[in-house]
Scaffold this motif. Structure first.
Motif, short mmCIF file in Angstrom:
data_model
loop_
_atom_site.label_atom_id
_atom_site.label_comp_id
_atom_site.label_asym_id
_atom_site.label_seq_id
_atom_site.Cartn_x
_atom_site.Cartn_y
_atom_site.Cartn_z
N SER A 370 0.84 -1.20 0.00
CA SER A 370 0.00 0.00 0.00
C SER A 370 0.87 1.24 0.00
O SER A 370 2.08 1.16 0.24
N PRO A 371 0.31 2.42 -0.24
CA PRO A 371 1.12 3.64 -0.26
C PRO A 371 1.89 3.83 1.03
O PRO A 371 1.39 3.57 2.13
N LEU A 372 3.16 4.28 0.88
CA LEU A 372 4.05 4.46 2.02
C LEU A 372 4.10 5.93 2.39
O LEU A 372 4.09 6.81 1.51
N LEU A 413 10.85 5.58 7.04
CA LEU A 413 10.98 6.14 5.71
C LEU A 413 10.78 7.64 5.71
O LEU A 413 10.01 8.19 6.51
N THR A 414 11.50 8.30 4.85
CA THR A 414 11.36 9.73 4.62
C THR A 414 11.27 9.97 3.13
O THR A 414 11.46 9.06 2.31
N SER A 418 12.98 7.83 -0.62
CA SER A 418 12.37 7.46 -1.90
C SER A 418 13.46 7.34 -2.96
O SER A 418 14.23 8.28 -3.19
N SER A 419 13.52 6.18 -3.57
CA SER A 419 14.57 5.93 -4.57
C SER A 419 14.26 4.64 -5.31
O SER A 419 13.31 3.92 -4.97
N VAL A 441 10.75 2.70 -4.54
CA VAL A 441 10.17 2.91 -3.21
C VAL A 441 9.77 4.39 -3.13
O VAL A 441 10.65 5.26 -3.07
N ALA A 442 8.45 4.66 -3.13
CA ALA A 442 7.94 6.03 -3.15
C ALA A 442 7.24 6.32 -1.84
O ALA A 442 6.26 5.65 -1.47
#
Length: 628
Positions: A370-372, A413-414, A418-419, A441-442
């Motif tokens: 799911s969205p992070l 996560l920050t 995201s990468s 990873v968004a």
């Protein structure tokens, strides 16, 4: 005395003079015993054709008597008639008219030289006859033999090829040796061992040809039966000739002959640069057949239900090579090489199993999917399929290794996290076999402004650039509270906006607002603009205050220093001449005068232009301390 002398040593004088070392018997003869004239010559002289033959004649005459004549003769082999060549007397040399007249000369030692010796000079006998007054005559003879060293033998192998199964003897090679005298002998060798005439197995035919110049050419031909083992046999010939009583030899190069024989065994093998085959390689299948000439090759690949697919069209059927380019998993399988011998129509087969190592089905799974959002954690898993063991490795967007293993855990996560991450799958047993799969990873969230150009010192009517940088996902949009020219760009997950605008009075007073928004929220910040002139005036005042404070501090330091030195004391105002030692001690007067008193006299006038008194003029520069 001439050299090359053979036989018993002489006594007395010979031509050229000089005493020899005589044995006891010779000594008796020299002392008056009866003696006779002796002539000495070598029994045999060998000379190469084309060179010069030098015939030496030495003699001894008893009683120290000189010779009266020396005559040279020659006799042909099988004849007894002598032919005189020349006569030597005290008055000189007379050469007779013979076939040697143009080639004959006599040296100072009375030796006879014959130039440009020919084949016809061989086996002739040359006689030296010496006469002396009262001693009669004496003579001796030399057999002249001529020779020509043969040229190195040349060997010519059979170029047509020899069938191994033939029952007849076939020509193996021919050996030729030219320009020799006398005629030489030729011997054949196989792998260093001499070959002899052998019935129904080996035959040697030799032909001798005499050329117009009297020299010989020898041609020897070797015939033999061969077997398939003779495909690696080496043949050569050797010329044998005599020279100065010794047997000499010259060898030809070693040659191999082509032997034809049917195929008995076939082998199919895999040839690759790395030793193991991986997908993407070029693979060569080589079919080795032990027949000569090579048979006709055919190639097949086994398919399902034991059906064989003909792949000869992909091969070089003449050389027995099947080339497979850019192989993959489907290239694996059993291959067969089939040969057909056109002589006896026999067939032979050879098989090989080709295994192509591969990696397939590389998959990356992200949990949760799911969205992070910022602060969340995520687990990345990587899996693939291969017939060999696999190693897994995670790398970041810059290609740097993050962790070993098929799982990667990312915590807290920050937006900066995201990468793109890639899973690299490698087969340790197959160098170069690897595949990669990438995953993004968004981290989602409302925008966060991370940089802004505030406060900013500006001048009115000046053209300035305002910068606002934020980070967010989905990508946000940037809006400004004022109008101007904007330029927006992305940099490492950040969105940056530059606004170019001219500073107006209202802008200078109110400043500018940067507003960043996406579907998840809005962030905004104010940019304060300060008038650069005002800030400069305030700066000047501050600097002046600081300078004054520093001046007061320096003056105070000077006064304190003088006081400590006793130059200044506290008390009534007064003045005393410090140069008079008899002054009263109960009064101390110190006078401090300004160095520039005379220069500044014009400035010490009153406000109405009147001059002040002397005491008033010195007032600011003189400090008096006195005691009551």
């Amino acid at each position: 005395m001439a050299g090359g002398r053979r036989g018993a040593p002489r006594c007395g004088w010979g031509w050229g003079g000089g005493w020899g070392c005589c044995p006891f018997l010779c000594l008796l003869l020299c002392c008056g015993a009866a003696g006779r004239l002796e002539v000495y010559m070598p029994a045999v002289l060998e000379v190469e054709i084309g060179s010069t033959a030098r015939l030496e004649c030495s003699f001894s005459i008893p009683g120290n008597v000189s010779f009266t004549s020396i005559e040279w003769f020659y006799v042909n082999r099988g004849h007894s008639n002598r032919v005189r060549l020349c006569v030597i007397t005290a008055s000189g040399v007379r050469i007779d008219e013979t076939e040697y007249s143009e080639r004959l000369s006599v040296g100072e030692d009375k030796a006879l030289s014959i130039s440009k010796v020919t084949r016809q000079d061989d086996a002739r006998t040359f006689i030296c006859r010496v006469g002396a007054d009262g001693q009669g005559v004496g003579e001796n003879r030399t057999e002249l033999y001529t020779y020509k060293i043969p040229a190195p033998p040349e060997i010519t192998p059979n170029s047509a090829g020899i069938p191994a199964q033939s029952s007849d003897m076939s020509e193996i090679a021919q050996c030729t040796s030219e320009n020799s005298f006398p005629s030489p002998n030729i011997t054949w060798y196989k792998n260093g061992e001499p070959l002899l005439q052998e019935e129904d197995k080996t035959k040697i035919l030799t032909t001798l040809v005499r050329q117009s110049n009297g020299l010989y050419t020898v041609v020897s031909t070797l015939f033999s039966k061969v077997t398939r083992e003779d495909r690696s046999s080496l043949f050569h010939c050797t010329v044998h000739y005599w020279l100065q009583g010794q047997m000499r030899t010259k060898d030809s190069p070693r040659v191999n002959v082509t032997v034809f024989y049917p195929t008995e065994h076939v082998e199919l093998r895999v040839v690759t640069n790395s030793g193991v085959v991986k997908e993407g390689d070029d693979v060569k299948l080589v079919c080795d057949a032990d027949g000569n000439p090579a048979p006709v090759f055919s190639f097949f690949k086994r398919e399902l239900e034991d059906n064989w697919q003909d792949v000869t069209s992909l091969a070089d059927a003449n050389n027995g090579v099947l080339m497979l380019h850019d192989v993959n998993k489907s290239s694996s399988g059993l291959y067969r090489c089939q040969t057909l011998d056109l002589d006896d129509m026999t067939q032979h087969e050879g098989d090989v199993e080709l295994t192509v190592n591969y990696i397939e089905g590389v998959q990356v799974k992200m949990e949760p999917s799911s969205p992070l959002h910022e602060g969340d954690s995520v687990r990345l898993s990587c899996n693939a399929h291969s017939p060999v063991a696999l190693d897994y490795q995670w790398r970041d967007a810059r290609g740097r290794k993050v962790v070993e293993g098929n799982q990667l855990l990312l915590s807290n996560l920050t937006f900066e996290t995201s990468s793109n991450f890639s899973c690299r799958v490698q087969a340790r047993s197959v160098p170069g076999l690897e595949q990669s799969k990438q995953v993004a990873v968004a981290v989602q969230g409302k925008p966060r402004i991370v940089a802004i150009s505030s406060p900013l010192y500006v001048r009115q009517d000046e053209v300035i650039n305002l910068t606002c940088k934020a980070i967010a996902f989905p990508r946000p949009s940037v809006h400004w509270s004022i109008n101007g020219t904007t330029h927006e760009y992305m940099e490492n997950q950040h969105v940056a906006s530059n606004l170019t605008v001219r500073v107006s009075h209202d802008l200078l007073r109110a400043g500018a607002m940067c507003r960043v928004s996406n579907a998840l929220g809005v962030s905004e910040k104010h940019i304060q603009l300060l008038d650069q002139k005002t800030s400069e005036s305030k700066g000047i005042i501050i600097v002046a205050i600081i300078v004054c404070i520093l001046v007061v501090a320096v003056l105070g330091s000077i006064i304190y220093f003088l006081h400590k030195k006793g130059k200044i004391s506290c008390g009534r105002s007064g003045k005393q001449d410090i140069t008079k030692p008899e002054a009263r001690k109960d009064k101390n007067v110190v006078e401090v005068k300004s160095d520039k008193l005379s220069e500044e006299a014009g400035l010490l006038q009153g406000a109405n232009g009147e001059k002040r008194s002397a005491a008033d003029q010195v007032g600011p520069s003189i400090v008096r301390w006195g005691q009551g």
